[in-house]
Structures are given as structure tokens and as C-alpha cells.
Design a protein around this motif. Structure first.
Motif, PDB file in Angstrom:
ATOM      1  N   VAL A 159      48.291 -28.718  28.332  1.00 11.48           N
ATOM      2  CA  VAL A 159      47.754 -30.039  27.873  1.00 11.48           C
ATOM      3  C   VAL A 159      49.219 -30.718  27.376  1.00 11.48           C
ATOM      4  N   ALA A 160      49.747 -29.862  26.405  1.00 10.42           N
ATOM      5  CA  ALA A 160      50.951 -30.525  25.825  1.00 10.42           C
ATOM      6  C   ALA A 160      52.163 -30.673  26.832  1.00 10.42           C
ATOM      7  N   ALA A 161      52.267 -29.876  27.842  1.00 15.50           N
ATOM      8  CA  ALA A 161      53.166 -29.973  28.969  1.00 15.50           C
ATOM      9  C   ALA A 161      52.744 -31.452  30.040  1.00 15.50           C
ATOM     10  N   GLY A 162      51.523 -31.324  30.135  1.00 14.02           N
ATOM     11  CA  GLY A 162      51.019 -32.427  30.905  1.00 14.02           C
ATOM     12  C   GLY A 162      51.469 -33.741  30.257  1.00 14.02           C
ATOM     13  N   ARG A 163      51.020 -33.768  28.890  1.00 16.49           N
ATOM     14  CA  ARG A 163      51.320 -35.071  28.502  1.00 16.49           C
ATOM     15  C   ARG A 163      52.601 -35.424  28.034  1.00 16.49           C
TER      16      ARG A 163
END
Length: 972
Positions: free
Chosen positions: A897-901
């Protein structure tokens, strides 16, 4: 003696009216002879008285008139629609009041003036505009032309006046003619007078009809002051072919030679100059020999010598018609006409004609105007002060000149001296016009203030100069050296090679060893422009050897510098580097700052090809500084342009943008269209890297337009290729496909294998965007093969990388893995960190498909690191997005999720809306896998749909909205 126009018009009730408001009907013999305003001798006065006298005239029976004089139109008449429209506008009864219905048709002998006049007369009669036609042949170019009084007699006889009632020559005869026409006007008639073959105003002026009657005059001279002038020109080729075909079928309806060989028919009519008389003579000769192919006749007519012999059928002769026109000229006019044949080019300026004639320019211009009025020459319609001669008239003038020179030694010497004066005029002016193209600090031209003046003169005289270069070895030598800069500037590359070859031939013929080395060097430069690099290599090597033999250090430097250009195009970069370094050293030894700058500039290009970008940057900066020292604005622009390309490779795109904009501005200041195109093209590439795709699109379109203007096919291909890449970024894949196909075709035409490889590689990417994966596979495999053939390791790596992406789409994951690994290895060999990042990123995508998530994670992390090193924010964003997918595969959802954001945030900042849509979709899937709140998932899908919509990707937007809707339903 009656005064002109003194008779008043009577009204006869309803029948009179204004004949210009109604169609006119034939009135037969209703009009008797009228003698009002005529004077008679020996008339008898009856009666007595001092104050009055009455004159009685015997009334005679009506005399037949000849008002159907217009010959039938020949069936082969064709074309002339514009001419007919002009004439009918003049003759129209509804023309504005007070405007005479008189048209003067002028043109050279045999152009079809008489037939056109007949055609106009028939057309006017068909419209009911005239009740009859009077025709008189003035025989203006016969040894004894008809005089006005003879013409008036013929016209009066046609009007029905008895011979015994004709007044003697003089004003009385003219008055009777006018009275007759006035009477017919009062009777509601309107006549058309056709005065054919006039040569002087005095022949025609007494014949101008009064009132509303009309008149057509034909003449080989422009007879101003009679009426509306119309120059009758040669037929259009298609109309000339129609005339030839009709003339042949007139003799034999089964004659199909034109239909069977239309190409030969066109050659025949062009050899006849599209001149109706020449075509009719040729048709008659063909009719006499039904078995002669048109190609044979065309070959005979195309021979420069004796062409006029082939245009005589025993009864009609083009040469005889030209003889008639020439005999009407003054001796000085005849002499100038013959001298003009000595000019080798298609036209001549007034100044050059004055040199040829050995006369002051004002006097020569007067003679030229007289020749133009006789239609033996004509003004150049595009350029004031220039004159041209038709090929058939040129052949005739040449015959006449040869005949004069054959009279003896003195006439021949006079003509030879005139020709020598003309050649000297061209060579001296060309040499002076070449000076403004030399580097600043060179000699100053006394004749041309700047490059623009020189270009204008060269543009006007180019064909004359090239033709003159063929006349003598000395002219070929001097013009070969003088024309080089101009022809390169104007991209007249075939002409460039030709004149440089002539210069080399002249050096050998004249045993001029001093200039032979320079001639070889110049020829090599011309061959490079035509992309004949092996031939150019030989030329420059020969030049270098000759300069070495003569101990010419500066010449050696120039040869080494040019040799490097050929080696560079042959992709022999290490050899090119050596040659440029040698050239630079030799230029330093001779103290030539400008030459050093050129060597540094070329050195930078080669260093860039060797991917030594920092060294290339230093080279171009040094070149720019040296060009500044020599005040050479144009070469500074070149250095800025090359500097921009190197800055692009260093991914310093803002600096590159400034460099290319500076280059463009400087090229504009020097009016170099071709180089402006180059700056625009490079500017487009930089704008593309800055993700300013609309601006990039405009730049590449501008470059393409400018390259078209300069006839540079190879550079047009480059513009098309770059345009296609921009269109791909805008996801206009169909348009991109067309652009890359066009580029590939143009590269094929210019035999550029390496650039064909680039086009194939880009074609593959466009096919992939259209989901045509088999076509994409073929394209990338072809690109790979061609890059291998040309020894371009970096290009081969790019093809392997793209090939891997296509194989992944075809779900051939093992093959894709091999392709990306190969690409990575080759990029390592070429020290391309940024492209290694791309290969790692693609490798990670394939590893994810193989569910090797740990390996994929390593690949994407490596890609991210390398993108950071090269300051590619957009690349980092794509790596973050792929990292998120790899984390998801490893069930590391928080990291995912962090990478996606991260990816979403960076792609929004880059305004890459399509990839933003992809990143939101990946994030939505990661949130779903992580068991996140359905509302969050729904929001992510909705953001994805919004981003796709912004990008114009409606299909992808619909799919994301469907995911959002289904998530919302599940949430409820």
C-alpha cells in the motif's frame, strides 16, 4: 469627307431597342447600301440657285453580302477554356456601357491564335450575340502585308458595296465602312469583325467597328491601345495530347497510336512545345507513315539538332513562320535574338543580356521589350527583369547564330567574345556571392552586402550557373568552388554532387594539381550529403593524400575533419574520433580558430555516439566558445544544438531545452530553414522527455514542415519517427503507427539501415499499444537484426527490451525473461544506467508473472535505485508501482500500500493520467488483498476511473468504474 462617328442613330419604333439587351436575329437583305457621310467625285447637280443644291444618287438593287465568313472549327481544337471565357466576356452584349467589345489575341507564330478567334466567334454566334462575321487576313508577316485601305476594301465588299462605289483609299473609305456598320446597327444587326494576322497598329485602327459591334484581332505582337489584350500561350500537355489524337483520327479513325502508348504521346507533344502548329505538322507526318511508333517520332523530335527539320510537312513549316517573325525585327533586335541562344540556362536577366550584347543595360532592355512584344521571347512571369525563350525558338535562334558565325572569322570571333563575356559575368558574380557564406573575418564581397542578397542572386541564376559550369573546364572549376556553400544551404544535393564532379574533372583536364585536392574534399562533402558514405570516404582519403603530397597542412586538417564525418556515418566511431583529434591538432598548428571549433563540434558528436557524454559536453562547449570568438552566429547555433542533444543524454532536460531554443533562435536570425528544422526536431525530443507532449507534437510537426520545404527526405523521416513516439505517449497509437510506417518508408528510400532499425523498434511499440502483439514481435525482431547488422549494441539492447515486453504480453514468460536479461547485459556494456533501470523494471514484471516475487522485488528495487541515480522521477514512480505489486504477491500488504501511494503521488505530479489510473488500480487490488475497508477500495477504483477518463482512456475507465460499483455492492 465624313467625320468619324458623326452619324446619329435613328430609332425605328419597337424594333430598335438596345441590341445589347436582346438576342439578335438575322435580318437577311433588309439593309441596303448606305452612303451617308460618303463623298463622291463627278456627281451631277440638278437645278439652279445660289443658296441650295441637291445631290441625287442612283438607287441600285441590293448587292449580296458575305457575312458568313467564319470557317468551320477544326475537329482537333481542344483546351483554351480560360481564353474563350476571357474573349466571350469582352464580346458579351451585357458588358458595361462604354466598354468596347474589342479583344487583341497575341502570341508567337503557330500558338493557335487564329483558331482560337474562330472558336470564340462560333461560341458567340451560338449565344445569339452576332448576326454575322466579317473576316479579313492582314498578312502582317508576309513580305507585302495588307494595308488598311486594302482591308477596308475587302470588308466593304463583304458588306455588299459594289466595286464601282468604293471611295478611293483614304478617309472616305473608312467613313463608308463606319456608315455601313452604323446602318446595320440601326437595323438591329450586330457584326463581329475578325482581323487576323496583324503586325502593326496602323493596319487595324481604321478597321475598329463603331457602336456595339465586336472585333477580334490576332497578332504576333502585343498591339496595345486597340482593346483588351490577351496573350495566347501554349496548350496544356493534356490538351496537346487530345489535339494530336484528334488530328490522327481525322486522317484515320482507326489510328490508335495515342491510346496504345500514352507515354510516347506525351513525349511527342512536349517535344513539339505543346504548340498547335507543330502538333498539326507532326500529325500530318505521322499520318503519312502509319507504321511509325510514337516513340520513334518522339526520339527524333527530342534531338537538339535538327528539331525544326522534323516540324515541316512540305506545306507548313515552323521554321518558315519563325523566319517571318524575325524579318520584321530591326537588325539590332535580330542580333540580340541570335545572341540570346548563347546563354546556356533557361532564362536570362537584363544585366546578363546587356553583358552578352556588349551594350548598356537601358538600351538592351529596350531591345528585349521589343523581342517580347514580338513573342520571340517572353518575360519570366515569376521574376521581374528576367526573360525566357521557348525551346523551339531557342533551337531556331541557335540555327540563326550558327548561320551568322559560318559567314567568316570575324562574325565567329564576335560571338565567341560575347559568350566569353557572359561566362565571365556568371563566374565573377558567383564567386562574389559565395563570400557571404564564408566564416566571419573572411574577405568582404563588393557586390553583395550580405548572405540574403547573395542567396537571392543565386536563387535567380542557379540553373544558368549550373548550365554554364558545363560549357568550359575553367567555368566548371570556378563555378564548382563558388556554388558549394549555396547548394548545400538550399539542399540542392544532386546539383551539388554534379558541380563538384565537374570541378574535379576540370582540375584533371587543366592539370591543376593545386586545386585537385580541394575538389576531392568538396566532392566528398557532397557525397556525404547524399548519404553515399563509402564514396565520400574514398574522396576524403584521396584529398588527404594529395594535401599531404603538396605539404598543405591546413588542407590536410580540412580533409581529416571531413573524413571523420564519413567514418561517423559508417558507425566507425573510434576511427572518427581519431580523425577529428588529428584535424583539431592540425587546425591548431595553422592558427585556424574557426577550424578548431568545427573539429571540437564534430568530436563532441562522436563522443556522444560512444556514450562519453561528459567528454561530449566539454567538446561542444569548447566549440561554442571558439565560434563566439569568431563571431559566427550560424555555427554557434550548431554548437548549441549539439550541446542540447548531449544534455538530453545526461538527462538535463531543462538545460537541453534552453540549448535547443537558443539554437532555433540563432538559426532563425541567419534564415537557415533546414537547421531551424533540426532545432525544432531536437526541441521536440526534449519536450517529450519533459512530458510536455502537446508542445512536443507541435515541435515535430514544425520540423517536418520545414524539412519538406528543404526537400530533405532523410530528415523528414526523423521528424516522422519522433512524431510517432510523441503520439504513442499521447496514446494515439493508430496515428503513431502511421507516423512510424512513414518514417520507415522514407528511411528505406534513403538506404539508412540503422534508422530503419529504429523505425521498426518504434513500430513494434505502436503495435503493442494496439494489442497487435504478433506484429509487434515481428517488428522488434526485425529491429534487433538490423541493429546487430549495423553494430549498434545500444540499439540492440533496446530491441531486446521491447521484445521482452511483447513476449510477456504473449504470455511467453521464459522467452521474455531471456530477452530482458539480454537487454540488461547489453545496456551494462554500453554504460547506460538509465536503460539498465528500464530493463530491471521489465525483468521484474516478467518475474511477477512467473510468480517469482522475491526476485521481482529485487528487480524493481534495483530499477528504483537506478532511476534515482539518473534523477528520473517518472521512472521512479513506475518502479514504485511495480514494487507495490511485488509486495502484494509476497503478502506484504502494508509495504504494498505504501509503495502504491508513492506511485500515485508521483504520477499525479507528473500529470501522467493513464499510468495514474493504472497505479490506483494496483493500489485498489492491494487494498482488497489486505482486507481493507471496502470504502477505501471503492474510492481507489473511483480514482482510477477518474484518472483514466482524464487520459481519454474510456475503456479502462469503464472497467475501473465497474470494479468500484461491484465493491460498493459488496460493501452494502
Amino acid at each position: 469627307m465624313g467625320a468619324k462617328g458623326s452619324a446619329k442613330r435613328k430609332k425605328k419604333g419597337k424594333k430598335s431597342g438596345d441590341p445589347r439587351k436582346q438576342g439578335l436575329e438575322r435580318t437577311g437583305g433588309a439593309v441596303r447600301n448606305s452612303y451617308r457621310n460618303a463623298s463622291f467625285t463627278n456627281s451631277q447637280v440638278l437645278g439652279q440657285g445660289s443658296l441650295t443644291a441637291s445631290t441625287y444618287v442612283q438607287q441600285y438593287a441590293p448587292v449580296p453580302t458575305a457575312l458568313d465568313a467564319l470557317p468551320a472549327l477544326p475537329q482537333e481544337f481542344s483546351g483554351r477554356a480560360d481564353d474563350l471565357a476571357f474573349i466571350l466576356d469582352v464580346l458579351d452584349p451585357e458588358r458595361p456601357a462604354g466598354v468596347a467589345a474589342v479583344a487583341v489575341l497575341s502570341g508567337w507564330g503557330g500558338v493557335g491564335k487564329t483558331t482560337l478567334a474562330y472558336a470564340a466567334g462560333h461560341a458567340a454566334q451560338q449565344r445569339g450575340w452576332f448576326t454575322g462575321v466579317l473576316l479579313v487576313d492582314l498578312r502582317g508577316y508576309d513580305p507585302h502585308p495588307a494595308q488598311a485601305e486594302d482591308a477596308l476594301e475587302a470588308l466593304l465588299r463583304s458588306l455588299g458595296v459594289r466595286p464601282e462605289h468604293l471611295p478611293p483609299p483614304g478617309a472616305g473609305r473608312e467613313a463608308l465602312y463606319r456608315s455601313q456598320l452604323n446602318a446595320r446597327q440601326e437595323a438591329g444587326e450586330r457584326l463581329l469583325v475578325v482581323a487576323d494576322n496583324a503586325s502593326a497598329l496602323a493596319q487595324v485602327q481604321p478597321l475598329i467597328p463603331p457602336g456595339h459591334h465586336g472585333m477580334l484581332v490576332t497578332s504576333r505582337h502585343g498591339l496595345a491601345g486597340l482593346g483588351r489584350l490577351r496573350t495566347v500561350n501554349r496548350l496544356q500537355p493534356e490538351d496537346a495530347v487530345t489535339l494530336l489524337q484528334a488530328a490522327l483520327k481525322k486522317n484515320d479513325p482507326d489510328d490508335a497510336r495515342v491510346e496504345e502508348d500514352p507515354g510516347a504521346a506525351e513525349r511527342v507533344v512536349l517535344a513539339c512545345g505543346c504548340l498547335p502548329l507543330a502538333l498539326q505538322i507532326t500529325a500530318a507526318l505521322l499520318a503519312q507513315d502509319p507504321g511509325q511508333p510514337l516513340s520513334e517520332r518522339a526520339d527524333a523530335l527530342s534531338q537538339a539538332e535538327g528539331v525544326l527539320d522534323g516540324l515541316s510537312d512540305g506545306e507548313r513549316s515552323l521554321r518558315a513562320m519563325f523566319d517571318q517573325s524575325l524579318e520584321r525585327l530591326s537588325p539590332r533586335e535580330q542580333d540580340l535574338f541570335r545572341l540570346l541562344s548563347l546563354n546556356s540556362g533557361p532564362d536570362i536577366s537584363t544585366a546578363a543580356a546587356a553583358v552578352l550584347a556588349g551594350q548598356p543595360q537601358p538600351a538592351t532592355e529596350r531591345l528585349l521589350r521589343q523581342l517580347a512584344a514580338s513573342h520571340l521571347i517572353e518575360r519570366n512571369p515569376a521574376v521581374r527583369g528576367r526573360w525566357q525563350m521557348h525551346d523551339l525558338l531557342r533551337a531556331y535562334a541557335n540555327e540563326q547564330a550558327e548561320a551568322v558565325m559560318a559567314r567568316g572569322r570575324d562574325p565567329r570571333r564576335r560571338y565567341d567574345q560575347a559568350h566569353t563575356r557572359l561566362i565571365k559575368y556568371y563566374t565573377e558574380h558567383a564567386t562574389a556571392a559565395d563570400i557571404p557564406f564564408h566564416p566571419p573575418g573572411s574577405a568582404v564581397s563588393s557586390r553583395f552586402a550580405d548572405r540574403e542578397q547573395a542567396l537571392a542572386w543565386f536563387d535567380a541564376e542557379r540553373e544558368n550557373l549550373i548550365a554554364t559550369a558545363h560549357t568550359t573546364p575553367q567555368a566548371g572549376l570556378e563555378l564548382g568552388f563558388a556554388l558549394g556553400h549555396y547548394l548545400t544551404w538550399r539542399r540542392r544535393l544532386q546539383d551539388l554532387v554534379m558541380v563538384q564532379s565537374l570541378a574535379l574533372y576540370a582540375c584533371r583536364t587543366l592539370n591543376d594539381t593545386r586545386n585537385e585536392a580541394s575538389a576531392w574534399n568538396n566532392l566528398g562533402g557532397a557525397l556525404q550529403e547524399l548519404r553515399r558514405f563509402d564514396d565520400a570516404l574514398h574522396a576524403h582519403e584521396t584529398a588527404r593524400t594529395l594535401f599531404q603530397q603538396t605539404g598543405d597542412t591546413h588542407g590536410q586538417a580540412s580533409a581529416w575533419n571531413n573524413l571523420g564525418g564519413a567514418l561517423q556515418e559508417l558507425r566507425r566511431f573510434d576511427d572518427a574520433l581519431h580523425t577529428y583529434e588529428t584535424a583539431r591538432t592540425l587546425f591548431q598548428q595553422t592558427g585556424d580558430t574557426h577550424g578548431q571549433a568545427s573539429a571540437w563540434n564534430n568530436l563532441g558528436i562522436t563522443l556522444r555516439e560512444l556514450r562519453r557524454f561528459d567528454d561530449a559536453l566539454h567538446a561542444h562547449k569548447t566549440a561554442r566558445t571558439l565560434y563566439q570568438q569568431t563571431d559566427d552566429t550560424h555555427s554557434q547555433a550548431m554548437a548549441w544544438n549539439n550541446l542540447g542533444n548531449t544534455l538530453q543524454e545526461l538527462r538535463r532536460f531543462d538545460d537541453a531545452l534552453h540549448a535547443h531554443e537558443t539554437a532555433r533562435t540563432l538559426y532563425q536570425q541567419t534564415n537557415d530553414t533546414h537547421s531551424q528544422a533540426s532545432a525544432w526536431n531536437n526541441l521536440g525530443n526534449t519536450l517529450q522527455e519533459l512530458r510536455r507532449f502537446d508542445d512536443a507534437l507541435h515541435a515535430h510537426k514544425t520540423a517536418h514542415t520545414l524539412y519538406q520545404q528543404t526537400n530533405d527526405t532523410h530528415s523528414q523521416a526523423s521528424a516522422w519517427n519522433n512524431l510517432g513516439s510523441t503520439l504513442q505517449e499521447l496514446r494515439r497509437f493508430d496515428d503513431a503507427l502511421h507516423a512510424h510506417k512513414t518514417a520507415h518508408t522514407l528511411y528505406q528510400q534513403t538506404n539508412d539501415t540503422h534508422s530503419q532499425a529504429t523505425a521498426w523498434n518504434n513500430l513494434g511499440a505502436a503495435y503493442r499499444g494496439l494489442a497487435r502483439f504478433d506484429d509487434a514481435l515481428h517488428a522488434h525482431e526485425t529491429a534487433r537484426t538490423l541493429f546487430q547488422q549495423t553494430g549498434d549494441t545500444h540499439g540492440e539492447a533496446s530491441a531486446w527490451n521491447n521484445l521482452g515486453s511483447t513476449l510477456r504480453e504473449l504470455r511467453r514468460f521464459d522467452d521474455a525473461l531471456h530477452a530482458h536479461k539480454t537487454a540488461h547485459t547489453l545496456y551494462q556494456q554500453t554504460n547506460d544506467t538509465h536503460s539498465q533501470a528500464s530493463a530491471w523494471n521489465n525483468l521484474g514484471n516478467t518475474l511477477r508473472e512467473l510468480r517469482r516475487f522475491d526476485d521481482a522485488l529485487h528487480a524493481h528495487k534495483t530499477a528504483h535505485t537506478l532511476y534515482q541515480q539518473t534523477n528520473d522521477t517518472h521512472g521512479q514512480a513506475t518502479a514504485w508501482n511495480n514494487l507495490g505489486a511485488a509486495y502484494r504477491g509476497l503478502a506484504r500488504f502494508d509495504d504494498g500500500v505504501a509503495a502504491g501511494r508513492h506511485a500515485v503521488e508521483m504520477l499525479v505530479a507528473a500529470e501522467d493520467w493513464f499510468r495514474t489510473g493504472e497505479a490506483w488500480g494496483e493500489l485498489a487490488m492491494t487494498l482488497t488483498a489486505a482486507g481493507a475497508d471496502p470504502g477505501q477500495v471503492c474510492d481507489a477504483w473511483s480514482e482510477s476511473a477518474a484518472a483514466y477518463t482524464h487520459a481519454g482512456a474510456d475503456e479502462e475507465a469503464a472497467a475501473s468504474r465497474a470494479h468500484a460499483d461491484s465493491t460498493e455492492i459488496l460493501d452494502k
